[in-house]
Motif scaffolding. Sequence first.
Motif, PDB file in Angstrom:
ATOM      1  N   ALA A  24       0.815  -1.226   0.000  1.00 26.95           N
ATOM      2  CA  ALA A  24       0.000   0.000   0.000  1.00 26.95           C
ATOM      3  C   ALA A  24       0.845   1.271   0.000  1.00 26.95           C
ATOM      4  CB  ALA A  24      -0.926  -0.018   1.213  1.00 26.95           C
ATOM      5  N   GLY A  25       2.070   1.178   0.468  1.00 25.58           N
ATOM      6  CA  GLY A  25       2.925   2.376   0.522  1.00 25.58           C
ATOM      7  C   GLY A  25       3.207   2.954  -0.846  1.00 25.58           C
ATOM      8  N   ASP A  29       1.494   7.379  -2.331  1.00 24.01           N
ATOM      9  CA  ASP A  29       1.889   8.584  -3.101  1.00 24.01           C
ATOM     10  C   ASP A  29       0.831   8.950  -4.140  1.00 24.01           C
ATOM     11  OD1 ASP A  29       5.226   7.371  -2.838  1.00 24.01           O
ATOM     12  OD2 ASP A  29       4.389   9.122  -1.832  1.00 24.01           O
ATOM     13  N   TYR A  35      -2.763   0.684   5.250  1.00 25.30           N
ATOM     14  CA  TYR A  35      -3.566  -0.072   6.228  1.00 25.30           C
ATOM     15  C   TYR A  35      -2.992   0.061   7.627  1.00 25.30           C
ATOM     16  CZ  TYR A  35      -5.657  -2.041   2.090  1.00 25.30           C
ATOM     17  OH  TYR A  35      -6.320  -2.183   0.894  1.00 25.30           O
ATOM     18  N   ARG A  36      -1.644   0.055   7.701  1.00 27.29           N
ATOM     19  CA  ARG A  36      -0.969   0.117   8.995  1.00 27.29           C
ATOM     20  C   ARG A  36      -0.075   1.359   9.024  1.00 27.29           C
ATOM     21  NH1 ARG A  36      -1.287  -4.592   6.606  1.00 27.29           N
ATOM     22  NH2 ARG A  36      -2.319  -6.336   7.638  1.00 27.29           N
ATOM     23  N   TYR A  42      -6.240   0.534   9.574  1.00 25.93           N
ATOM     24  CA  TYR A  42      -6.459  -0.439  10.652  1.00 25.93           C
ATOM     25  C   TYR A  42      -6.187   0.143  12.040  1.00 25.93           C
ATOM     26  CZ  TYR A  42      -6.384  -3.894   6.881  1.00 25.93           C
ATOM     27  OH  TYR A  42      -6.628  -4.621   5.748  1.00 25.93           O
ATOM     28  N   GLN A 106       0.300  -6.620  -3.368  1.00 26.33           N
ATOM     29  CA  GLN A 106      -0.788  -6.851  -2.417  1.00 26.33           C
ATOM     30  C   GLN A 106      -1.912  -5.843  -2.670  1.00 26.33           C
ATOM     31  OE1 GLN A 106       1.191  -7.650   1.698  1.00 26.33           O
ATOM     32  NE2 GLN A 106       2.619  -6.459   0.439  1.00 26.33           N
ATOM     33  N   HIS A 126      -3.807 -10.337  -3.640  1.00 27.51           N
ATOM     34  CA  HIS A 126      -5.053 -10.032  -2.903  1.00 27.51           C
ATOM     35  C   HIS A 126      -6.195  -9.736  -3.857  1.00 27.51           C
ATOM     36  CE1 HIS A 126      -2.638  -8.921   0.948  1.00 27.51           C
ATOM     37  NE2 HIS A 126      -2.729 -10.210   0.751  1.00 27.51           N
ATOM     38  N   PHE A 170     -10.631 -10.596   4.526  1.00 29.96           N
ATOM     39  CA  PHE A 170     -10.035 -11.261   5.690  1.00 29.96           C
ATOM     40  C   PHE A 170     -10.733 -12.594   5.926  1.00 29.96           C
ATOM     41  CE2 PHE A 170      -6.749  -8.699   7.466  1.00 29.96           C
ATOM     42  CZ  PHE A 170      -6.960  -7.462   6.892  1.00 29.96           C
ATOM     43  N   THR A 198       5.774  -1.932   1.670  1.00 32.66           N
ATOM     44  CA  THR A 198       4.963  -2.937   2.364  1.00 32.66           C
ATOM     45  C   THR A 198       5.485  -3.139   3.780  1.00 32.66           C
ATOM     46  OG1 THR A 198       4.157  -5.226   2.383  1.00 32.66           O
ATOM     47  CG2 THR A 198       6.321  -4.860   1.386  1.00 32.66           C
ATOM     48  N   SER A 199       4.527  -3.341   4.701  1.00 34.70           N
ATOM     49  CA  SER A 199       4.923  -3.590   6.105  1.00 34.70           C
ATOM     50  C   SER A 199       5.350  -5.047   6.288  1.00 34.70           C
ATOM     51  CB  SER A 199       3.733  -3.284   7.031  1.00 34.70           C
ATOM     52  OG  SER A 199       2.634  -4.127   6.672  1.00 34.70           O
ATOM     53  N   ASN A 223      11.363   1.857   1.865  1.00 32.44           N
ATOM     54  CA  ASN A 223      10.262   2.142   2.792  1.00 32.44           C
ATOM     55  C   ASN A 223      10.735   3.275   3.710  1.00 32.44           C
ATOM     56  OD1 ASN A 223       8.264   2.044   4.867  1.00 32.44           O
ATOM     57  ND2 ASN A 223       7.882  -0.106   4.391  1.00 32.44           N
ATOM     58  N   ALA A 241       8.661   5.792  -2.025  1.00 33.17           N
ATOM     59  CA  ALA A 241       8.809   5.197  -3.360  1.00 33.17           C
ATOM     60  C   ALA A 241       8.891   6.285  -4.423  1.00 33.17           C
ATOM     61  CB  ALA A 241       7.617   4.285  -3.625  1.00 33.17           C
TER      62      ALA A 241
HETATM   63  N1  APR Z   1       6.629   4.996  -0.077  1.00 33.72           N
HETATM   64  C1  APR Z   1       6.998   3.747   0.340  1.00 33.72           C
HETATM   65  N2  APR Z   1       6.478   3.138   1.433  1.00 33.72           N
HETATM   66  C2  APR Z   1       5.566   3.831   2.143  1.00 33.72           C
HETATM   67  C3  APR Z   1       5.129   5.130   1.792  1.00 33.72           C
HETATM   68  C4  APR Z   1       5.711   5.710   0.625  1.00 33.72           C
HETATM   69  N3  APR Z   1       5.358   6.942   0.228  1.00 33.72           N
HETATM   70  N4  APR Z   1       4.204   5.533   2.708  1.00 33.72           N
HETATM   71  C5  APR Z   1       4.061   4.521   3.602  1.00 33.72           C
HETATM   72  N5  APR Z   1       4.882   3.509   3.269  1.00 33.72           N
HETATM   73  C6  APR Z   1       5.044   2.205   3.921  1.00 33.72           C
HETATM   74  C7  APR Z   1       4.729   2.190   5.400  1.00 33.72           C
HETATM   75  O1  APR Z   1       5.885   2.517   6.150  1.00 33.72           O
HETATM   76  C8  APR Z   1       4.318   0.716   5.591  1.00 33.72           C
HETATM   77  O2  APR Z   1       5.444  -0.078   5.920  1.00 33.72           O
HETATM   78  O3  APR Z   1       4.102   1.345   3.316  1.00 33.72           O
HETATM   79  C9  APR Z   1       3.804   0.297   4.219  1.00 33.72           C
HETATM   80  C10 APR Z   1       2.304   0.083   4.190  1.00 33.72           C
HETATM   81  O4  APR Z   1       2.027  -1.027   5.023  1.00 33.72           O
HETATM   82  P1  APR Z   1       0.536  -1.579   5.110  1.00 33.72           P
HETATM   83  O5  APR Z   1      -0.402  -0.445   5.295  1.00 33.72           O
HETATM   84  O6  APR Z   1       0.545  -2.708   6.086  1.00 33.72           O
HETATM   85  O7  APR Z   1       0.265  -2.125   3.643  1.00 33.72           O
HETATM   86  P2  APR Z   1       0.682  -3.510   3.058  1.00 33.72           P
HETATM   87  O8  APR Z   1       2.028  -3.930   3.499  1.00 33.72           O
HETATM   88  O9  APR Z   1       0.428  -3.464   1.613  1.00 33.72           O
HETATM   89  O10 APR Z   1      -0.413  -4.449   3.737  1.00 33.72           O
HETATM   90  C11 APR Z   1      -0.551  -5.704   3.242  1.00 33.72           C
HETATM   91  O11 APR Z   1      -2.561  -6.083   4.441  1.00 33.72           O
HETATM   92  O12 APR Z   1      -4.692  -6.081   5.237  1.00 33.72           O
HETATM   93  C12 APR Z   1      -3.916  -6.351   4.172  1.00 33.72           C
HETATM   94  O13 APR Z   1      -5.084  -6.271   2.166  1.00 33.72           O
HETATM   95  C13 APR Z   1      -4.274  -5.505   3.002  1.00 33.72           C
HETATM   96  O14 APR Z   1      -2.948  -5.565   1.007  1.00 33.72           O
HETATM   97  C14 APR Z   1      -2.926  -5.193   2.374  1.00 33.72           C
HETATM   98  C15 APR Z   1      -1.977  -6.077   3.162  1.00 33.72           C
END
Ligand code: APR
Length: 262
Positions: A24-25, A29, A35-36, A42, A106, A126, A170, A198-199, A223, A241
Amino acid sequence: MLSPIEQLAQAFNCAERVLIITGAGLSADSGLPTYRGVGGLYNSNTNDGVPIEVALSGPMLQRDPALCWKYLAELGRACLGAQPNQGHEVIAQLQRLKPHCWLLTQNIDGFHRAAGSPDERLIEIHGQLAPLYCQSCGQKDDDLARRLAAALPPLCRRCAGVMRPPVVLFEEMLPEKAIHTLYEQLGEGFDLVLAIGTSASFPYIVEPVLRARAIGAFTAEINPARTDLSDRVDLYIAGRALDVLPELLSHISVNRICKSSP
Ligand code: APR
């Protein structure tokens, strides 16, 4: 001494098989919420008093389709109201430069496809938000925007069954085809694995990185915040990113020669 981004560019130039993993990160942008982490979806309960992971679950779609669709529609509207960003476009360009550059995402926003990443090397683990399909008769409807503007939950025009998007909610299983493709490609090995935005919350995201590293691949992460992967990859680049990827591409485009392993 090469900068971290120059090291990553060199690893890309020297790699034949590349796996890029996004979360999602990357779409943050584009204005989509993650999500986290800071501002994550979340972080708090929904205003229906249940955690978002419960509201967006398979059992909730069966038990209370209206409640589940309330939050599905929020995600859908956010995605329809945003665009891929230069990060998505750079990744599509990297895939054009390397015929064996695969993408595991994802994200369900469809932005990688819209930015030009080839379907045949895109693993959407996903699922995606459209086309909707009827849970009773399978009838499809790819006009998500029109459905989101009408009454929810969307009902099948043929049998009045409740429609749903082909996303992994979920408590649901991952798409078999996506898993099969991922492990088929992992079996061929990768020379470079790059995790972006991604987290790393799921084993099927962490495992490909560690498995590739165990057989000698160069592994990297982009990240702004550290994750469970950050201390387990060869190169952690702290940054957004949208800031890092264009600079990475500029270094790759200049000298495409593989000098030595980074
Ligand atoms: N560039 C790069 N990374 C970023 C940016 C950015 N501009 N902004 C935030 N991030 C990072 C955050 O530091 C975090 O580590 O993106 C990550 C987003 O993490 P999550 O919100 O957990 O998203 P993701 O890893 O894709 O979650 C996985 O969880 O619930 C499921 O379906 C949901 O696909 C999702 C999956």
